[in-house]
Design a protein around this motif. Structure first.
Motif, PDB file in Angstrom:
ATOM      1  N   ARG A 150     -21.911  55.051 -12.224  1.00  0.00           N
ATOM      2  CA  ARG A 150     -21.584  55.867 -11.116  1.00  0.00           C
ATOM      3  C   ARG A 150     -21.722  54.601  -9.756  1.00  0.00           C
ATOM      4  O   ARG A 150     -21.049  54.904  -8.637  1.00  0.00           O
ATOM      5  N   ALA A 151     -23.030  54.386  -9.837  1.00  0.00           N
ATOM      6  CA  ALA A 151     -23.270  53.384  -8.580  1.00  0.00           C
ATOM      7  C   ALA A 151     -22.407  52.230  -8.465  1.00  0.00           C
ATOM      8  O   ALA A 151     -21.857  51.699  -7.315  1.00  0.00           O
ATOM      9  N   SER A 152     -22.195  51.832  -9.843  1.00  0.00           N
ATOM     10  CA  SER A 152     -20.864  50.291  -9.843  1.00  0.00           C
ATOM     11  C   SER A 152     -19.818  50.954  -9.226  1.00  0.00           C
ATOM     12  O   SER A 152     -19.169  50.021  -8.569  1.00  0.00           O
ATOM     13  N   MET A 153     -19.253  51.970  -9.784  1.00  0.00           N
ATOM     14  CA  MET A 153     -17.830  52.320  -9.340  1.00  0.00           C
ATOM     15  C   MET A 153     -17.998  52.771  -7.918  1.00  0.00           C
ATOM     16  O   MET A 153     -16.790  52.416  -6.947  1.00  0.00           O
ATOM     17  N   GLY A 154     -18.773  53.312  -7.479  1.00  0.00           N
ATOM     18  CA  GLY A 154     -19.170  53.965  -6.014  1.00  0.00           C
ATOM     19  C   GLY A 154     -19.098  52.633  -5.192  1.00  0.00           C
ATOM     20  O   GLY A 154     -18.247  52.664  -4.167  1.00  0.00           O
ATOM     21  N   GLY A 155     -19.738  51.687  -5.480  1.00  0.00           N
ATOM     22  CA  GLY A 155     -19.875  50.484  -4.656  1.00  0.00           C
ATOM     23  C   GLY A 155     -18.590  49.661  -4.584  1.00  0.00           C
ATOM     24  O   GLY A 155     -18.190  49.241  -3.653  1.00  0.00           O
ATOM     25  N   ALA A 156     -17.745  49.624  -5.632  1.00  0.00           N
ATOM     26  CA  ALA A 156     -16.320  49.176  -5.829  1.00  0.00           C
ATOM     27  C   ALA A 156     -15.562  49.981  -4.709  1.00  0.00           C
ATOM     28  O   ALA A 156     -14.698  49.312  -4.054  1.00  0.00           O
ATOM     29  N   ALA A 157     -15.582  51.180  -4.938  1.00  0.00           N
ATOM     30  CA  ALA A 157     -14.752  51.937  -4.082  1.00  0.00           C
ATOM     31  C   ALA A 157     -15.153  51.875  -2.636  1.00  0.00           C
ATOM     32  O   ALA A 157     -14.060  51.685  -1.636  1.00  0.00           O
ATOM     33  N   VAL A 158     -16.322  51.771  -2.286  1.00  0.00           N
ATOM     34  CA  VAL A 158     -16.759  51.402  -0.608  1.00  0.00           C
ATOM     35  C   VAL A 158     -16.216  50.132  -0.265  1.00  0.00           C
ATOM     36  O   VAL A 158     -15.749  49.907   0.827  1.00  0.00           O
ATOM     37  N   GLU A 159     -16.462  49.059  -1.197  1.00  0.00           N
ATOM     38  CA  GLU A 159     -15.847  47.715  -0.818  1.00  0.00           C
ATOM     39  C   GLU A 159     -14.378  47.666  -0.591  1.00  0.00           C
ATOM     40  O   GLU A 159     -13.910  47.117   0.375  1.00  0.00           O
ATOM     41  N   ALA A 160     -13.672  48.394  -1.405  1.00  0.00           N
ATOM     42  CA  ALA A 160     -11.987  48.581  -1.016  1.00  0.00           C
ATOM     43  C   ALA A 160     -11.844  49.274   0.161  1.00  0.00           C
ATOM     44  O   ALA A 160     -10.777  48.812   0.788  1.00  0.00           O
ATOM     45  N   ALA A 161     -12.648  50.447   0.496  1.00  0.00           N
ATOM     46  CA  ALA A 161     -12.367  50.928   1.666  1.00  0.00           C
ATOM     47  C   ALA A 161     -12.547  50.047   3.003  1.00  0.00           C
ATOM     48  O   ALA A 161     -12.047  50.207   3.831  1.00  0.00           O
ATOM     49  N   ARG A 162     -13.796  49.553   2.652  1.00  0.00           N
ATOM     50  CA  ARG A 162     -14.101  48.625   3.815  1.00  0.00           C
ATOM     51  C   ARG A 162     -13.182  47.075   4.104  1.00  0.00           C
ATOM     52  O   ARG A 162     -13.114  46.871   5.358  1.00  0.00           O
ATOM     53  N   ALA A 163     -12.524  46.811   3.041  1.00  0.00           N
ATOM     54  CA  ALA A 163     -11.719  45.622   2.853  1.00  0.00           C
ATOM     55  C   ALA A 163     -10.293  46.314   4.013  1.00  0.00           C
ATOM     56  O   ALA A 163      -9.624  45.234   4.561  1.00  0.00           O
ATOM     57  N   VAL A 164     -10.148  47.505   4.226  1.00  0.00           N
ATOM     58  CA  VAL A 164      -8.873  47.724   5.253  1.00  0.00           C
ATOM     59  C   VAL A 164      -9.298  48.432   6.265  1.00  0.00           C
ATOM     60  O   VAL A 164      -8.647  49.233   7.159  1.00  0.00           O
TER      61      VAL A 164
END
Length: 672
Positions: free
Chosen positions: A252-266
């Protein structure tokens, strides 16, 4: 904070946003098409503005008309809900130009994530894994074909714009590509105004898991856990739950972290969802499964209530506060997931007929309540469910401290959900939630397709339902008032003993059943089929019917219209038609070469002409309703002898559209 917000949507999401606006003390403005003039969302809002005729392109998708309504009512902000204009970058730009706040992410984020091709390139640069495929913009049909062959079958064709499974096609061979490409482009163009396609590898044993993110304009971005959305049909979600039964704390922490990075990217702000496809075969104890970025939905999701249930946050309220410039009220360490929530989408569709959309007037309505139960709905008695919009009617959500209790509560809630006058998927949802693999949390996107008839075949109504329907018809035929002329009583009277009156009733997909009655509704005998006669009495009070059969009393929700008796009891809704009044078209549909409309809708494409020689399965025409296409094919090999429709024509359920005559039945030709 805003004092007036316009809701640029309809149906249950408009109702849901209006309720949060009311709780925040904000004046709400609804917009509605002519078809929705009597709908629930304009009735609940503080102000309602008509914006055009039923077609969405002339009303809910009209940027000019929506903005005119906002200016006219003094709205300072617009909440787009989901669908329609919610991910339309031109709409966001137009709001900005008009000085109206768009309650959603910045234009740049919508642009980056709204185009799936650009979205994949953006998140790849941020280190987020993506599904292998070809994502070049502007590919023509030949290039799409080359890409599919290069990726390897099966492949998934996906529209670059939009979401919700619209226009997606799984293609398993090169021979299927031409029709699949044409159909995907047509549906994408109709739904999103853009027919650009991309090609991805189709992940077989896949699970669809998405992460809810929330960001503000002050640089804060967090995730609120994940939702499991693997139970799908035609790439559209049916059941969603939070948290996923597949993930543990580490994954959950791994996928959540990837999602946050995707959001930050834009530079994302507001509520958004990052969707992942997860390879179920790589999951295991203590191991994070392989996951790939699918897309980011830059809007509120249909399934947002399950996240609200386990986090205690109102996501619509957070969207509004972020749009008004406020900071997030929590950081990542404050987010805790409490219990389990599951949501079921209630659609106007007939699972026994391939989930085809249905239409009608809501004659009666029962919605569930109780501990942990939430209903997001726009249904109301007298409301018309038409074919102009998506067939989703409502969402039923259950929360509990653990998954099994939440699942059981949802099954029970669906058993107390009844929409009379419109066929829904409620019974299908109950069966699906009771499937052993679903109970165990063994989910994947192909489960519904594999179960097939086990989930969708209609169940024959029990004898008591036929008896109740016949007694209801008997009550309607009896004279009202305290003084009764015995000659007015339709009891089949004759010398010697009362005779039986016979009713022949038929449920969808079943054979006619004879129900014999004698006496009055207050003291009758009833015999269903070959069963034994039993003592019966019935009493109707408005939309309720109480029936006592052989000493056992049951209560039904009842409506009778146009020769059809609608009954709801014991978790099932049954529509019984009097056999003598059945349409001849329905009977003809079983004939060898007759093609009838499987749903009310509009003919969009005619692919054949009278006189054409066709093989069984040859496409003849396409009918579209509620954003869904259905290709009608030749039922037999032969000659097209009759084709009574043209593109653009509206058709009714079971209307006769075409006739194919067998080659052997064609008149002999004499050669000179």
């Amino acid at each position: 904070m805003f004092d007036t917000v316009l809701v640029a949507n309809r149906g249950e999401i408009a109702v849901r946003v209006i309720r949060t606006l009311r709780a925040m003390g904000i004046r709400s403005v609804a917009v509605h098409s002519d078809a929705d003039a009597g709908a629930l969302h304009p009735r609940l809002a503080d102000v309602a503005v008509p914006i055009g005729p039923a077609p969405a392109a002339q009303s809910y998708l009209s940027i000019e008309r929506v903005l005119e309504a906002a200016v006219r009512t003094g709205a300072q902000a617009i909440h787009p809900g989901y669908g329609f204009l919610s991910e339309n970058v031109e709409f966001a730009r137009a709001c900005e130009k008009a000085g109206i706040v768009f309650i959603g992410p910045p234009v740049a984020a919508i642009e980056a994530m709204g185009d799936k091709i650009r979205a994949k390139q953006t998140v790849m640069a941020a280190g987020v894994p993506v599904v292998p495929g070809r994502t070049e913009p502007g590919m023509d049909d030949g290039q799409v074909t080359e890409a599919a062959v290069a990726v390897g079958f099966p492949v998934l064709l996906k529209p670059s714009a939009g979401g919700g499974g619209k226009g997606m096609r799984v293609v398993r061979s090169k021979e299927e590509l031409p029709d699949a490409i044409a159909s995907a482009r047509r549906e994408a163009k109709g739904s999103f105004g853009d027919d650009t396609l991309l090609v991805e590898r189709y992940v077989g044993n896949s699970r669809h898991i998405e992460v809810q993110v929330l960001g503000d304009a002050h640089g804060n971005v967090i995730h609120l856990g994940e939702r499991e959305c693997s139970l799908q049909r035609r790439h559209q979600k049916v059941i969603e739950e939070a948290p996923s039964p597949l993930l543990d704390t580490a994954s959950r922490a791994s996928m959540g972290g990837a999602a946050v990075e995707a959001a930050r990217a834009v530079g994302y702000t507001g509520a958004g969802t990052v969707e992942f496809i997860v390879d179920g075969d790589t999951a295991g104890p203590g191991r994070t499964p392989d996951y790939y970025f699918l897309e980011m939905n830059t809007r509120l999701q249909v399934e947002h209530p399950v996240t609200e249930c386990i986090t205690g946050l109102d996501l619509v309220e957070q969207q509004i506060r972020v749009a008004a410039g406020e900071r997030l009220p929590v950081d990542q360490s404050d987010v805790t997931l409490d219990g389990h929530a599951i949501e079921a989408r209630l659609y106007a569709e007939d699972p026994s007929r391939g989930f085809l959309p249905q239409a009608g007037t809501v004659l009666g309505l029962v919605e569930p309540s109780g501990p942990g139960i939430r209903v997001d709905s726009s249904l109301a008695v007298g409301g018309v469910v038409g074919t102009d919009y998506d067939p989703m009617l409502a969402k039923v959500i259950a929360w509990a401290p653990d998954r099994e209790t939440a699942r059981a509560r949802l099954v029970g809630a669906l058993g107390h959900t009844a929409v009379l006058g419109v066929t829904t998927n409620a019974a299908f949802l109950r069966r699906l939630l009771s499937d052993p693999d679903v109970v165990a949390g063994r989910l994947d996107t192909g489960l519904i397709g594999r179960r097939g008839d086990a989930l969708t075949l209609p169940e024959a109504p029990p004898p008591h339902v036929y008896a109740a329907a016949a007694l209801a018809l008997l009550i309607e035929s009896e004279p009202a008032g305290p003084v009764v002329d015995p000659w007015d009583v339709p009891d089949g009277w004759r010398l010697g003993e009362p005779a039986w009156t016979v009713r022949r009733l038929q449920a969808a997909g079943g054979d006619p059943v004879e129900v014999r009655l004698r006496g009055r509704s207050s003291a009758a005998e009833v015999r269903v089929g070959d069963g034994e006669p039993v003592a019966a009495r019935a009493f109707r009070d408005g939309g309720r019917l109480a029936v006592t059969l052989d000493g056992l009393t049951m209560s039904y929700v009842l409506q009778h219209e146009g020769g059809t008796v609608w009954l709801a009891a014991d978790g099932h809704v049954t529509a019984l038609r009097e056999h003598e009044r059945l349409s001849s078209a329905a009977g003809a549909a079983s004939g060898d070469g007759v093609v009838t409309a499987p749903m009310p809708g509009t003919v969009t494409v005619v692919q054949a002409a009278v006189g054409d020689e066709v093989a069984a399965g040859t496409p003849l025409l396409v009918v579209e309703a509620m954003k869904m296409e259905h290709v009608l094919t030749a039922p037999i090999a032969g000659t097209v002898a009759e084709l009574g429709v043209t593109a653009g024509q509206t058709v009714a359920l079971d209307e006769r559209l075409a006739l194919v005559t067998p080659v052997a039945a064609a008149p002999d030709r004499q050669e000179l």
